[in-house]
Scaffold this motif. Structure first.
Motif, PDB file in Angstrom:
ATOM      1  N   GLU A  24      41.992 -31.075  -5.968  1.00 53.68           N
ATOM      2  CA  GLU A  24      42.588 -29.965  -5.222  1.00 53.68           C
ATOM      3  C   GLU A  24      41.903 -28.641  -5.572  1.00 53.68           C
ATOM      4  O   GLU A  24      41.650 -27.815  -4.693  1.00 53.68           O
ATOM      5  CB  GLU A  24      44.081 -29.881  -5.505  1.00 53.68           C
ATOM      6  CG  GLU A  24      44.876 -31.028  -4.909  1.00 53.68           C
ATOM      7  CD  GLU A  24      46.348 -30.985  -5.288  1.00 53.68           C
ATOM      8  OE1 GLU A  24      46.858 -29.897  -5.627  1.00 53.68           O
ATOM      9  OE2 GLU A  24      46.981 -32.060  -5.234  1.00 53.68           O
ATOM     10  N   GLN A  25      41.598 -28.449  -6.864  1.00 55.50           N
ATOM     11  CA  GLN A  25      40.872 -27.246  -7.280  1.00 55.50           C
ATOM     12  C   GLN A  25      39.480 -27.213  -6.651  1.00 55.50           C
ATOM     13  O   GLN A  25      39.014 -26.164  -6.209  1.00 55.50           O
ATOM     14  CB  GLN A  25      40.761 -27.184  -8.805  1.00 55.50           C
ATOM     15  CG  GLN A  25      42.064 -26.933  -9.500  1.00 55.50           C
ATOM     16  CD  GLN A  25      41.950 -27.074 -11.022  1.00 55.50           C
ATOM     17  OE1 GLN A  25      40.931 -27.492 -11.557  1.00 55.50           O
ATOM     18  NE2 GLN A  25      43.020 -26.727 -11.717  1.00 55.50           N
ATOM     19  N   ASN A  26      38.825 -28.376  -6.624  1.00 57.72           N
ATOM     20  CA  ASN A  26      37.507 -28.448  -5.991  1.00 57.72           C
ATOM     21  C   ASN A  26      37.603 -28.135  -4.508  1.00 57.72           C
ATOM     22  O   ASN A  26      36.743 -27.440  -3.959  1.00 57.72           O
ATOM     23  CB  ASN A  26      36.869 -29.819  -6.213  1.00 57.72           C
ATOM     24  CG  ASN A  26      36.399 -30.008  -7.639  1.00 57.72           C
ATOM     25  OD1 ASN A  26      36.192 -29.061  -8.371  1.00 57.72           O
ATOM     26  ND2 ASN A  26      36.254 -31.254  -8.039  1.00 57.72           N
ATOM     27  N   ASN A  27      38.645 -28.627  -3.840  1.00 54.61           N
ATOM     28  CA  ASN A  27      38.830 -28.309  -2.425  1.00 54.61           C
ATOM     29  C   ASN A  27      39.052 -26.818  -2.224  1.00 54.61           C
ATOM     30  O   ASN A  27      38.554 -26.230  -1.270  1.00 54.61           O
ATOM     31  CB  ASN A  27      39.996 -29.110  -1.826  1.00 54.61           C
ATOM     32  CG  ASN A  27      39.569 -30.469  -1.324  1.00 54.61           C
ATOM     33  OD1 ASN A  27      38.421 -30.667  -0.926  1.00 54.61           O
ATOM     34  ND2 ASN A  27      40.477 -31.422  -1.344  1.00 54.61           N
ATOM     35  N   ALA A  28      39.783 -26.191  -3.136  1.00 52.61           N
ATOM     36  CA  ALA A  28      39.992 -24.741  -3.052  1.00 52.61           C
ATOM     37  C   ALA A  28      38.656 -24.008  -3.224  1.00 52.61           C
ATOM     38  O   ALA A  28      38.387 -23.033  -2.516  1.00 52.61           O
ATOM     39  CB  ALA A  28      41.001 -24.285  -4.099  1.00 52.61           C
ATOM     40  N   SER A  29      37.826 -24.493  -4.137  1.00 54.69           N
ATOM     41  CA  SER A  29      36.504 -23.882  -4.347  1.00 54.69           C
ATOM     42  C   SER A  29      35.621 -24.076  -3.119  1.00 54.69           C
ATOM     43  O   SER A  29      34.910 -23.154  -2.705  1.00 54.69           O
ATOM     44  CB  SER A  29      35.819 -24.488  -5.575  1.00 54.69           C
ATOM     45  OG  SER A  29      36.535 -24.171  -6.744  1.00 54.69           O
ATOM     46  N   ILE A  30      35.658 -25.284  -2.538  1.00 54.17           N
ATOM     47  CA  ILE A  30      34.881 -25.547  -1.324  1.00 54.17           C
ATOM     48  C   ILE A  30      35.329 -24.598  -0.216  1.00 54.17           C
ATOM     49  O   ILE A  30      34.501 -24.024   0.498  1.00 54.17           O
ATOM     50  CB  ILE A  30      35.030 -27.026  -0.898  1.00 54.17           C
ATOM     51  CG1 ILE A  30      34.321 -27.938  -1.911  1.00 54.17           C
ATOM     52  CG2 ILE A  30      34.488 -27.249   0.513  1.00 54.17           C
ATOM     53  CD1 ILE A  30      34.644 -29.412  -1.747  1.00 54.17           C
ATOM     54  N   ALA A  31      36.638 -24.410  -0.065  1.00 52.79           N
ATOM     55  CA  ALA A  31      37.171 -23.513   0.966  1.00 52.79           C
ATOM     56  C   ALA A  31      36.715 -22.076   0.732  1.00 52.79           C
ATOM     57  O   ALA A  31      36.330 -21.374   1.680  1.00 52.79           O
ATOM     58  CB  ALA A  31      38.697 -23.590   0.995  1.00 52.79           C
ATOM     59  N   MET A  32      36.737 -21.633  -0.518  1.00 53.52           N
ATOM     60  CA  MET A  32      36.318 -20.267  -0.848  1.00 53.52           C
ATOM     61  C   MET A  32      34.834 -20.065  -0.535  1.00 53.52           C
ATOM     62  O   MET A  32      34.448 -19.067   0.080  1.00 53.52           O
ATOM     63  CB  MET A  32      36.585 -19.972  -2.320  1.00 53.52           C
ATOM     64  CG  MET A  32      36.219 -18.563  -2.746  1.00 53.52           C
ATOM     65  SD  MET A  32      36.509 -18.280  -4.505  1.00 53.52           S
ATOM     66  CE  MET A  32      35.235 -19.309  -5.212  1.00 53.52           C
ATOM     67  N   ILE A  33      34.007 -21.023  -0.923  1.00 55.07           N
ATOM     68  CA  ILE A  33      32.564 -20.917  -0.669  1.00 55.07           C
ATOM     69  C   ILE A  33      32.290 -20.956   0.836  1.00 55.07           C
ATOM     70  O   ILE A  33      31.466 -20.183   1.337  1.00 55.07           O
ATOM     71  CB  ILE A  33      31.801 -22.035  -1.411  1.00 55.07           C
ATOM     72  CG1 ILE A  33      31.887 -21.791  -2.924  1.00 55.07           C
ATOM     73  CG2 ILE A  33      30.350 -22.121  -0.948  1.00 55.07           C
ATOM     74  CD1 ILE A  33      31.457 -22.974  -3.774  1.00 55.07           C
ATOM     75  N   ALA A  34      32.984 -21.832   1.553  1.00 49.30           N
ATOM     76  CA  ALA A  34      32.811 -21.899   3.002  1.00 49.30           C
ATOM     77  C   ALA A  34      33.151 -20.556   3.638  1.00 49.30           C
ATOM     78  O   ALA A  34      32.400 -20.063   4.495  1.00 49.30           O
ATOM     79  CB  ALA A  34      33.681 -23.006   3.592  1.00 49.30           C
ATOM     80  N   LYS A  35      34.254 -19.961   3.207  1.00 49.66           N
ATOM     81  CA  LYS A  35      34.663 -18.667   3.765  1.00 49.66           C
ATOM     82  C   LYS A  35      33.628 -17.593   3.449  1.00 49.66           C
ATOM     83  O   LYS A  35      33.257 -16.800   4.321  1.00 49.66           O
ATOM     84  CB  LYS A  35      36.036 -18.267   3.212  1.00 49.66           C
ATOM     85  CG  LYS A  35      36.572 -16.995   3.805  1.00 49.66           C
ATOM     86  CD  LYS A  35      37.964 -16.705   3.317  1.00 49.66           C
ATOM     87  CE  LYS A  35      38.480 -15.425   3.956  1.00 49.66           C
ATOM     88  NZ  LYS A  35      39.848 -15.119   3.555  1.00 49.66           N
ATOM     89  N   GLU A  36      33.160 -17.546   2.193  1.00 51.44           N
ATOM     90  CA  GLU A  36      32.154 -16.554   1.791  1.00 51.44           C
ATOM     91  C   GLU A  36      30.883 -16.671   2.612  1.00 51.44           C
ATOM     92  O   GLU A  36      30.215 -15.683   2.882  1.00 51.44           O
ATOM     93  CB  GLU A  36      31.810 -16.718   0.311  1.00 51.44           C
ATOM     94  CG  GLU A  36      32.889 -16.278  -0.636  1.00 51.44           C
ATOM     95  CD  GLU A  36      32.579 -16.616  -2.090  1.00 51.44           C
ATOM     96  OE1 GLU A  36      31.542 -17.272  -2.371  1.00 51.44           O
ATOM     97  OE2 GLU A  36      33.386 -16.237  -2.951  1.00 51.44           O
ATOM     98  N   ARG A  37      30.540 -17.895   2.997  1.00 52.64           N
ATOM     99  CA  ARG A  37      29.292 -18.127   3.728  1.00 52.64           C
ATOM    100  C   ARG A  37      29.491 -18.193   5.239  1.00 52.64           C
ATOM    101  O   ARG A  37      28.565 -18.486   5.983  1.00 52.64           O
ATOM    102  CB  ARG A  37      28.636 -19.406   3.228  1.00 52.64           C
ATOM    103  CG  ARG A  37      28.227 -19.251   1.774  1.00 52.64           C
ATOM    104  CD  ARG A  37      27.469 -20.401   1.253  1.00 52.64           C
ATOM    105  NE  ARG A  37      27.156 -20.161  -0.158  1.00 52.64           N
ATOM    106  CZ  ARG A  37      26.427 -20.955  -0.883  1.00 52.64           C
ATOM    107  NH1 ARG A  37      25.933 -22.054  -0.360  1.00 52.64           N
ATOM    108  NH2 ARG A  37      26.198 -20.675  -2.142  1.00 52.64           N
TER     109      ARG A  37
END
Length: 87
Positions: A24-37
């Protein structure tokens, strides 16, 4: 476009060696990186709700792909603004 990590079944197989909270933490990180990019994220966790989805706690089984496919195609269709066959 990126996709998150599919649900983990920690009750057996390889899944018992993994912590679903970390996924779940990794999914949150993936979501954050996707948003940033400026990338769209296909979140599969909400669409894939059946209890048993894997052959070993991690890798999806044939039935799970019946849930996975609409989640992926739905995300692609939304991003492209169209309906994709099979969805």
């Amino acid at each position: 476009m990126v996709a998150g990590i599919t649900p983990i079944d920690s009750s057996g197989g390889l899944g018992k060696h993994l912590n679903p909270a970390i996924a779940e933490q990794n999914n949150a990180s993936i979501a954050m990186i996707a948003k940033e990019r400026g990338l769209s994220l296909i979140g599969q966790q909400k669409q894939m709700t059946d209890e048993k989805l894997t052959v070993n706690g991690v890798h999806l089984d044939a039935c799970a792909y019946k849930e996975w496919e609409p989640a992926i195609l739905g995300g692609l269709g939304t991003e492209l603004g169209c309906s994709i066959a099979g969805n």
